[in-house]
Design a protein around this motif. Sequence first.
Motif, PDB file in Angstrom:
ATOM      1  N   VAL A 156       0.860  -1.181   0.000  1.00 33.26           N
ATOM      2  CA  VAL A 156       0.000   0.000   0.000  1.00 33.26           C
ATOM      3  C   VAL A 156       0.901   1.236   0.000  1.00 33.26           C
ATOM      4  O   VAL A 156       1.862   1.316   0.769  1.00 33.26           O
ATOM      5  N   ASP A 157       0.577   2.198  -0.863  1.00 36.99           N
ATOM      6  CA  ASP A 157       1.303   3.469  -0.907  1.00 36.99           C
ATOM      7  C   ASP A 157       0.507   4.523  -0.145  1.00 36.99           C
ATOM      8  O   ASP A 157      -0.698   4.699  -0.379  1.00 36.99           O
ATOM      9  N   PHE A 158       1.179   5.252   0.761  1.00 37.53           N
ATOM     10  CA  PHE A 158       0.541   6.277   1.589  1.00 37.53           C
ATOM     11  C   PHE A 158       1.032   7.656   1.179  1.00 37.53           C
ATOM     12  O   PHE A 158       2.246   7.878   1.039  1.00 37.53           O
ATOM     13  N   VAL A 159       0.097   8.587   1.015  1.00 34.61           N
ATOM     14  CA  VAL A 159       0.446   9.980   0.793  1.00 34.61           C
ATOM     15  C   VAL A 159       0.666  10.638   2.149  1.00 34.61           C
ATOM     16  O   VAL A 159      -0.170  10.522   3.051  1.00 34.61           O
ATOM     17  N   LEU A 160       1.798  11.316   2.296  1.00 34.39           N
ATOM     18  CA  LEU A 160       2.101  12.035   3.531  1.00 34.39           C
ATOM     19  C   LEU A 160       1.634  13.475   3.355  1.00 34.39           C
ATOM     20  O   LEU A 160       2.319  14.302   2.761  1.00 34.39           O
ATOM     21  N   HIS A 161       0.458  13.775   3.862  1.00 32.27           N
ATOM     22  CA  HIS A 161      -0.152  15.089   3.644  1.00 32.27           C
ATOM     23  C   HIS A 161       0.489  16.183   4.490  1.00 32.27           C
ATOM     24  O   HIS A 161       0.258  17.365   4.246  1.00 32.27           O
TER      25      HIS A 161
END
Length: 260
Positions: free
Chosen positions: A89-94
Amino acid sequence: MSLLTVSDVVPLTPRMVRMTFTGDGLTDVGSWPDQQLKLLFPKPNGSAFVSDSEDVSIWYQAYLALPEAERPWMRSFTVRSLVDGVLTVDFVLHGDDGPASAWAAVAKPGDVIGRFGPSPDYARPLGDADLLVFAGDETALPAIASLLELLSPEQRFLAFVEIADPAEEQDIPGVQWVHRSAGDDLVSVVTAQDVPASTWVWLGGEASAVRALRRHFVARGVSKKDIEFAGYWRRALTQDDAPTSDDLAEAQERLAALSE
């Protein structure tokens, strides 16, 4: 549901990190385009576990029955890949204090979260039109990248992904990058394209942008049944906030599209 254990953490760009997980039941999950799942992030001193049941009605009732202080945060994600029981899973670091982004910014091997899904009940096939169009922001990039990997070399496609700046680009053949740092936006770039009515379209990302693009393609003559769309996030709102009238209208449109 079941629990997932982080096995590896790899930064992809300044604002995106890739994690691999192991966990019970992953080897039993099949493979299909655009797999969606729910990830559950424990609150401080809490647990990510809700229920052993894989029945969505039983599981969700158990989730709602938990006291608010103990109920884990739940967010929707797209599977980047699922191979031999290893989930990626790829997570966006907001850069905000959202539970998923905050967790992903400090996650390390051995950390545990919860999983519900993905379910084949929501599987939808790729279109078979002469031209396929994919459009979304960075939250949709994992889905778009995984979908592009399924295409044959002969398939014609256009793919647009809006990102913050050039540092967020990944090595994904065929993607046309839309940089917010240059003043560009996904809706303006995509609506400027000349595509035939016989096109199949996949849209994901910020909800209002997805709605605007769907309306554009419908106006261009693309059949509603040939447009897959999902608003992954809402500006100034989270998944914990109540749905807006636009959200409810989108849900009705999605249900109508599934019944066609």
